[in-house]
Design a protein around this motif. Structure first.
Motif, PDB file in Angstrom:
ATOM      1  N   ILE A 155      45.863  -2.087  60.510  1.00  0.00           N
ATOM      2  CA  ILE A 155      44.535  -1.612  60.069  1.00  0.00           C
ATOM      3  C   ILE A 155      43.628  -2.808  59.770  1.00  0.00           C
ATOM      4  N   VAL A 156      44.200  -3.809  59.110  1.00  0.00           N
ATOM      5  CA  VAL A 156      43.408  -5.002  58.753  1.00  0.00           C
ATOM      6  C   VAL A 156      42.993  -5.754  60.020  1.00  0.00           C
ATOM      7  N   ASP A 165      33.715 -11.560  58.119  1.00  0.00           N
ATOM      8  CA  ASP A 165      32.940 -12.288  57.104  1.00  0.00           C
ATOM      9  C   ASP A 165      33.368 -11.884  55.693  1.00  0.00           C
ATOM     10  N   LEU A 166      33.987 -10.689  55.554  1.00  0.00           N
ATOM     11  CA  LEU A 166      34.418 -10.235  54.221  1.00  0.00           C
ATOM     12  C   LEU A 166      35.926 -10.331  54.022  1.00  0.00           C
ATOM     13  N   ILE A 167      36.695 -10.059  55.066  1.00  0.00           N
ATOM     14  CA  ILE A 167      38.159 -10.093  54.924  1.00  0.00           C
ATOM     15  C   ILE A 167      38.609 -11.530  55.166  1.00  0.00           C
ATOM     16  N   LYS A 168      39.103 -12.160  54.138  1.00  0.00           N
ATOM     17  CA  LYS A 168      39.382 -13.597  54.253  1.00  0.00           C
ATOM     18  C   LYS A 168      40.865 -13.947  54.234  1.00  0.00           C
ATOM     19  N   GLY A 169      41.687 -13.044  53.736  1.00  0.00           N
ATOM     20  CA  GLY A 169      43.096 -13.405  53.650  1.00  0.00           C
ATOM     21  C   GLY A 169      43.959 -12.205  53.350  1.00  0.00           C
ATOM     22  N   ILE A 187      55.157 -10.730  59.920  1.00  0.00           N
ATOM     23  CA  ILE A 187      53.840 -10.129  59.660  1.00  0.00           C
ATOM     24  C   ILE A 187      52.858 -11.168  59.127  1.00  0.00           C
ATOM     25  N   LEU A 188      53.345 -12.019  58.236  1.00  0.00           N
ATOM     26  CA  LEU A 188      52.456 -13.031  57.654  1.00  0.00           C
ATOM     27  C   LEU A 188      52.084 -14.088  58.696  1.00  0.00           C
ATOM     28  N   ASN A 194      45.753 -14.624  63.047  1.00  0.00           N
ATOM     29  CA  ASN A 194      44.520 -13.838  63.133  1.00  0.00           C
ATOM     30  C   ASN A 194      43.458 -14.388  62.171  1.00  0.00           C
ATOM     31  N   ASN A 195      43.568 -15.679  61.852  1.00  0.00           N
ATOM     32  CA  ASN A 195      42.585 -16.359  60.985  1.00  0.00           C
ATOM     33  C   ASN A 195      42.538 -15.853  59.561  1.00  0.00           C
TER      34      ASN A 195
END
Ligand SMILES: [Zn+2]
Length: 337
Positions: A155-156, A165-169, A187-188, A194-195
């Motif tokens: 989903i992420v 621009d909002l999802i950073k980590g 997964i990590l 995926n930046n």
């Protein structure tokens, strides 16, 4: 100006805060009243009890979590809760906030809708509270198992296509005692590719083998690092992994005995990158200003120390370089005017 007032007015950077745990008692009461009306329900009774008394056991503090969960099961409830949390941080002069939350499916919304609502609300907050910049670190709750983690990541990853621009980590949290880190490496790694930066709860409990594996795996920031052994700390030092220190959370959870004995002291004195954070300011009844005031008094920090800590927090944040420069200017202006 007295020191407490100076710290309250200081532009601050919060890098470790969970959404549900950040809902203050006052906000929970407001939200419960909006949701259920003025009639005295169980949630309101619990909240009023928190307001009238000062000292609570950890079990009692944790009663706030099910209330927060119940009040964020609808899109409206989630939106209201998130706006209240951003408002509270902004009123505490937090100018940059990285907030964590696990996308949840409820009877009223899917995980995708949960994440969308959070992102929409962060954008809405940008116009309502223009002095605070908010970023999101979706959480993987390791106590919920690997299948759930995979679903969250997919989903992420989809959301990242338009909302990077909002999802950073990615935050890895949840009870470390009932799951193994080994399962989550793949997964990590995907998240990293995926930046997405990695902010992992690590050495939260006494498990040096797992801490060793996690530090070797690598992360952009370590949450808590409470039980880090000197051997593992050497790895963190070699890799320059910043540690997020949550003084009140650790004290109230009993993982450190006193503020004086908190590992923040050695980390800071040895020049290791370290940041002060709240973890769950609503649950532990604290603010980022309170955490700085406690640290200042306990470790006799000078205003220069406060400035260095604040600038370091910007450095180790997941903001982009333009945002970092902007926040640093705000901080430097406050200390040097
Ligand atoms: Zn945490």
């Amino acid at each position: 100006m007295d020191m407490e007032k100076f710290i309250k007015n200081m532009p601050k950077v919060e890098l470790h805060a969970h959404l549900n745990g950040s809902l203050s008692t006052k906000t929970l009461l407001e939200l419960a009243t909006l949701e259920y009306g003025e009639t005295n329900n169980e949630f309101q009774t619990i909240c009023r009890n928190f307001q009238q008394n000062q000292e609570f056991s950890l079990d009692e503090c944790f009663k706030k979590f099910p209330i927060a969960h119940a009040l964020t099961t609808t899109k409206d409830g989630l939106r209201r809760a998130l706006l209240s949390v951003i408002r509270d941080f902004s009123q505490d002069n937090v100018v940059y906030l990285e907030l964590r939350t696990t996308p949840k499916s409820t009877t009223k919304m899917s995980k995708v809708e949960y994440l969308e609502t959070v992102l929409e609300t962060i954008r809405l907050a940008d116009s309502l509270y223009p002095d605070i910049c908010v970023k999101l670190l979706p959480s993987i709750d390791r106590s919920k198992g690997i299948e759930m983690a995979k679903e969250t990541m997919s989903i992420v990853t989809e959301a990242m296509k338009t909302q990077s621009d909002l999802i950073k980590g990615i935050d890895l949290s949840g009870n470390p005692a009932i799951s193994s880190f080994d399962e989550y490496g793949k997964i990590l790694s995907d998240a990293k590719n995926n930046n997405l930066k990695l902010a992992l709860h690590c050495a939260e409990i006494d498990n040096s083998d797992e801490t060793y594996k996690m530090l070797q795996f690598g992360m952009d920031r370590c949450g808590h690092g409470t039980f880090i052994t000197s051997q593992n700390l050497n790895i963190a030092k070699e890799k320059q992994i910043p540690i997020e220190c949550c003084l009140t959370s650790n004290l109230k959870c009993g993982t450190v005995k006193s503020y004086v004995e908190h590992h923040f002291k050695n980390l800071y004195q040895s020049n290791h990158p370290v940041v002060l954070c709240t973890d769950d300011p609503g649950v532990f009844d604290t603010t980022l200003s309170d955490e700085f005031i406690i640290a200042q008094k306990t470790f006799n920090l000078s205003t220069k120390d406060l400035e260095l800590l604040s600038l370091k927090a910007v450095d180790v944040s997941f903001a982009d370089s333009v945002e970092k420069e902007f926040i640093k200017q705000k901080i430097s202006k406050y200390f040097n005017d």
